[in-house]
Write an enzyme that holds these catalytic residues in place. Structure first.
Site, PDB file in Angstrom:
ATOM      1  CB  CYS A  76      -0.974   0.033   1.178  1.00 35.73           C
ATOM      2  SG  CYS A  76      -0.446  -0.815   2.642  1.00 35.73           S
ATOM      3  N   GLY A 110       0.407  -0.202  -5.073  1.00 36.55           N
ATOM      4  CA  GLY A 110      -0.804  -0.993  -4.929  1.00 36.55           C
ATOM      5  C   GLY A 110      -1.738  -0.780  -6.086  1.00 36.55           C
ATOM      6  CG  ASN A 145       3.075   1.289   3.469  1.00 33.95           C
ATOM      7  OD1 ASN A 145       2.973   0.105   3.166  1.00 33.95           O
ATOM      8  ND2 ASN A 145       4.114   2.020   3.130  1.00 33.95           N
ATOM      9  N   GLY A 146       1.928  -1.167   5.816  1.00 28.35           N
ATOM     10  CA  GLY A 146       2.716  -2.071   6.639  1.00 28.35           C
ATOM     11  C   GLY A 146       1.891  -3.248   7.098  1.00 28.35           C
ATOM     12  CE1 TYR A 190       9.790  -4.537  -8.967  1.00 27.31           C
ATOM     13  CE2 TYR A 190       8.544  -4.827  -6.946  1.00 27.31           C
ATOM     14  CZ  TYR A 190       8.605  -4.845  -8.325  1.00 27.31           C
ATOM     15  OH  TYR A 190       7.498  -5.168  -9.060  1.00 27.31           O
TER      16      TYR A 190
END
Length: 488
Positions: A19, A45, A121-122, A261
């Protein structure tokens, strides 16, 4: 992750960030700017997107499956509803369970002190334990997201102020999180004490912004102010910005795979330009693993910066030996098994005129299951390459991530099951080499990896998890935690 996801049938052999978040406070175009910010974060996402705004009287939530442009594009009825001067947005990549509306963030709830929306996020590594305790106490969950557990903890806190209640809630959670919360009067950004996931602070026309990456600031012409620090909670109101440090300090362990990445190459991450870092990774890789070859070609698009660095350091020419088709994605047909086998060729096509009779160095960011790597090597050989030397811009991925990255079970990771030589034989390359851990650290500006106190989270390579894996160790989860994992 048990196989190809709905709508992405050819993309099941790579790692995915789950996300990205974007929030803005006190701007007349808050909703539209959030749409643009989420566009810039789409790489984090692609399964669903949601935005919550506040118009001075009520919260407005639009949360849907699909790409940001499909949901909130030109003439979108969803975008037209996003009134107000403050907004919070989220993009997600679903894993097990699918991208159902109930799990799309931001999540919103009416609490005793007013409405609150959360975007996260996580992954929380004690999410299932928290859920069990909350359900026993009478909580009723409407989703299978760990973000909802935070909302329940905020709701049950005995503190009066919303910031105090959020801090109280977060002191009960473990794991990696960069979280943004929106209330009628505040926009709050907070990172976990280890700072595993990124979060930046920006400003546009005086309006403060929180975003996962600086590229989301660039798209709207906002100024980058600074990174939100690990363990820091920043509160934006009409009176300005305040910073708090409510959590016990920890040794910073930012995710090193963001440089390899996840982050967009034009982003600044923790003070480092991602594109430059990836070129340096390629340079280190060339010094560590040279190859007798005629050219360097990237696996597009993620292998391009590292391949440029490899070519520069090795003195070999850089060529686009593989051309990517950018128009294969979610809307492609749901294929039969024989057509699914052609998935790599639908996304990548060899540039035969460049490859025929050549010894090539093929550069990619990682090897996960190895199925895609095997097919790409085969494709390059079929196009006439006489030798294929595979070089990987990260160390072998041997362990699952439990901090917000979609990775397969450890047993499905090729590097967990095989030696490098066995992997080389499996993908049918003439040679195979990965950058060393120290080489990767050097490319990010460190002298090397401190084995006693690693400067980054590199658990996917080393198995050294910096944050307790309570659910895994307690038997509540036997694989990577998913934001959508159903709880038995």
């Amino acid at each position: 992750m048990t196989g190809p996801r709905n709508g992405t049938p050819f993309d099941d052999d790579s790692l995915h960030e789950e996300c990205g978040v974007f929030g803005i406070f006190g701007h007349p175009d808050a909703g539209a700017l959030t749409v643009l910010g989420l566009h810039a974060l789409q790489h984090r996402g692609q399964e669903a997107a949601g935005i919550v705004t506040y118009d001075g009287m009520q919260f407005i939530a639009e949360r849907h499956s699909g790409l940001v442009g499909d949901i909130f594009g030109k003439n979108s009825v969803h975008a037209q509803k996003l009134r107000g001067t403050q907004a919070l947005g989220h993009v997600r990549y679903s894993t097990t369970g699918g991208s159902t509306t109930r799990n799309i963030q931001p999540m919103y709830a009416d609490l005793a002190g007013g409405g609150i929306a959360l975007a996260h996020n996580g992954n929380l590594t004690n999410a299932n334990l928290l859920r069990e305790d909350l359900v026993r106490g009478g909580a009723i969950f409407q989703s299978t997201s760990d973000t909802e557990a935070i909302i329940h903890l905020v709701a049950r806190s005995h503190y009066r102020l919303v910031v105090e209640r959020l801090v109280d809630a977060l002191k009960h959670v473990e794991g990696a999180y960069s979280l943004v919360a929106l209330t009628a009067k505040k926009l709050i950004g907070v990172r976990d004490p280890w700072g595993v996931r990124p979060l930046v602070l920006g400003r546009l026309d005086g309006a403060p912004i929180f975003a996962s990456e600086t590229c989301a600031l660039d798209i709207i012409g906002a100024d980058f102010i600074r990174d939100v620090e690990p363990g820091e909670l920043v509160v934006a109101t009409k009176d300005g910005i305040e910073s708090f440090r409510p959590f016990t300090a920890q040794k910073k362990r930012f995710c090193i795979f963001e440089y390899v990445y996840f982050a967009r190459p034009d982003s600044m991450v923790e003070g480092v330009n991602v594109y430059d870092a990836r070129k340096r990774i390629g340079e280190e890789l060339a010094r560590e693993a040279p190859a007798g070859a005629d050219m360097v070609i990237p696996v597009p698009d993620s292998g391009v910066p590292a391949a440029l660095g490899y070519a520069a350091a090795s003195g070999l020419p850089f060529e686009l030996g593989i051309i990517r088709n950018h128009y294969v994605g979610r809307t492609f047909i749901e294929p039969s098994d024989p057509i699914r086998h052609l998935g790599v060729r639908l996304k990548h096509n060899p540039n035969r005129a460049k490859l025929k009779g050549k010894r090539v160095v093929l550069v990619d960011d990682s090897i996960v299951r190895g199925t895609t790597s095997k097919k790409i090597v085969e494709m390059v050989r079929d196009a006439g390459a006489s030798e294929v030397h595979f070089r990987i811009a990260s160390p072998p991925t041997t362990h699952s991530c439990f901090y917000g990255v979609d990775t397969p079970n450890k047993e499905e990771l090729l590097a967990h099951r095989m030696s490098i030589e066995d992997m080389r034989r499996y993908i049918c390359a003439d040679s195979l080499a990965f950058i060393s851990m120290d080489g990767l650290y050097r490319a990010t500006g460190e002298p090397g990896r401190n084995a006693h106190q690693p400067q980054f989270c590199d658990a996917c390579f080393s198995g050294a998890y910096p944050i307790d894996l309570t659910d895994v160790d307690g038997g509540r989860q036997d694989r990577q935690l998913s934001l959508l994992a159903e709880v038995a």
